[in-house]
Design a protein around this motif. Structure first.
Motif: not given
Length: 452
Positions: A224-231
């Motif tokens: 998982p990438q710090p700060l990054g999200v999927v939406g």
């Protein structure tokens, strides 16, 4: 919007063109249409409309039609799923088995996924039919979607302008009515800025509530990438909320019906690190008037507000370390482990500050970006400057409003709020407390509905 009119035969036969994902699923369930028909019509729209836009850059139409047939068989058996038979596309950065995942990078051109990203798995399990993949910024690191692998994506509202990035192809495909639903990712506004630029809906979830596996830098193993999200990205709030429920790891609380008269909003129209385009400021003023007319309480300042300047500096530092993947900065210094833990502590303190603010406010209303969609840029990234409200500022000033929600890992929903004098969309974003994602979507929908 730029002239992207489909042939008359499409308009005559595609009765659900422009319909939302839930509406299409309901029509399929009622037998008024079929998954194959909706898939075929979406393919026809892409083939008719996408030439000047260049949004859907990886096409998987044959397998999509086969999946649509399976969806029709499931409907005939009496199955009902949230997105059963709904055609959609996904951002190129997500793995889809058998399709390339390059992130728009030359070195990723030959990367073919052998499995689906978790979010794609969940969308398929909900019945969605994946037509293909949409264009991105190279390495997901720009507010344009223009790369050496797939070329440039244009904004359907004005082909001379960017649709945003890095989920620019996603927003463009939605805005041009090619598909009703998309899935994007966001670390520096990559869902929210394209949604704003293209006049569609986008939601950046709370950090960590959606499994990001399969959204991975080419050649990496998917940590998982710090700060990054999927939406999700959509054309209305109901579809946004439904798609969020499909992809999240565990159910979120859904607030009951919202009473506008009980809502307390903090409106932010100024940031110490950036000016703001006057037309975006006017859109905020307009949204405030609409909210007040609905009985909401709106204020523009609070002693509870964290130090936005300090927050932005910390966000940019963590973002730079994340994008560099441990490589030294331009000054030759690499971040130490102590630096990283110090940032994590600061981030945790910042989230607690916002949580205290949300004890008094239901949501924060703020810009999605400092400017509306801007003309395509060809100059080197590091040399770019831009003019905002008459001021010359760095190109990366566009991180300012994205970082307000990204740094503490809070949810933020971008919704269409206004248009510029030139007819370009302006989106605003609603931010709420951690894991209060559905409240963000509901309040955004409430504000959107209150606007003239």
């Amino acid at each position: 919007m730029a002239e992207l009119a489909a042939p008359d035969v499409l308009r005559a036969t595609d009765a659900l063109a422009g319909a939302g994902a839930l509406d299409i699923a309901a029509a399929i369930a009622r037998g008024e249409t079929s998954a194959r028909e909706q898939c075929s019509q979406a393919i026809a729209r892409i083939e008719a409309l996408d030439g000047p836009v260049n949004a859907v850059v990886v096409r998987d139409f044959e397998r999509a039609l086969e999946a649509a047939d399976r969806a029709d068989q499931a409907v005939a058996r009496g199955e009902r799923r949230p997105l059963l038979g709904v055609p959609m596309t996904v951002k190129e950065a997500f793995d889809v088995a058998g399709l390339p995942t390059s992130w728009g990078l030359e070195e990723g051109r030959g990367c073919i996924a052998d499995s689906d990203a978790v979010a794609v798995q969940r969308l398929k399990a909900a019945g969605a039919v994946i037509l293909g993949k949409t264009n991105v910024a190279p390495g997901l690191g720009d507010w344009q979607s223009d790369n050496a692998v797939y070329g440039r994506t244009a904004n359907p509202w004005d082909l001379s302008r960017t649709p945003g990035g890095s989920s620019g192809g996603s927003a463009a495909a939605l805005a041009a009515n090619m598909v009703p639903l998309e899935i994007g990712s966001d670390i520096g506004g990559s869902i929210r800025v394209p949604s704003s630029f293209c006049g569609v809906w986008g939601h950046k979830p709370s950090y960590g509530i959606v499994d990001v596996y399969g959204h991975r830098y080419p050649g990496s193993d998917g940590a998982p990438q710090p700060l990054g999200v999927v939406g999700p990205m959509a054309r209305n709030a109901a579809d946004l909320a439904a798609a969020l429920d499909v992809i999240i790891d565990a159910p979120l609380d859904r607030p009951g019906p919202l009473d506008p008269g009980s809502k307390q909003l903090l409106l932010l129209d100024a940031h110490p690190c950036a000016p703001l385009d006057p037309e975006i400021r006017a859109a905020l003023d307009r949204a405030e008037r609409a909210a007040l007319a609905q009985g909401m309480d709106v204020v523009r300042s609070s002693e509870l507000l964290p130090d936005l300047h300090a927050q932005h500096r910390a966000f940019c530092k963590m973002l730079a370390i994340t994008f560099a993947r441990g490589a030294p900065a331009p000054d030759g210094r690499a971040a130490s482990l102590a630096d990283w833990f110090e940032l994590l502590d600061a981030q945790a303190r910042n989230r607690r500050m916002w949580s205290r603010l949300f004890d008094s406010f239901d949501a924060v209303l703020m810009p999605a970006n400092v400017v509306p969609a801007f003309p395509h840029r060809d100059d080197p990234y590091d040399a770019r400057r831009m003019t905002v409200a008459g001021q010359d500022v760095p190109y990366d000033t566009q991180l300012v409003w994205a970082g307000v929600a990204t740094w503490p890992g809070l949810p933020a929903t971008t919704f269409p709020a206004a248009t510029t004098a030139d007819g370009l969309p302006i989106g605003l974003q609603v931010m709420t407390d951690f894991r209060d994602d559905h409240r963000a979507i509901l309040i955004a929908d409430l504000l959107h509905g209150a606007l003239p």
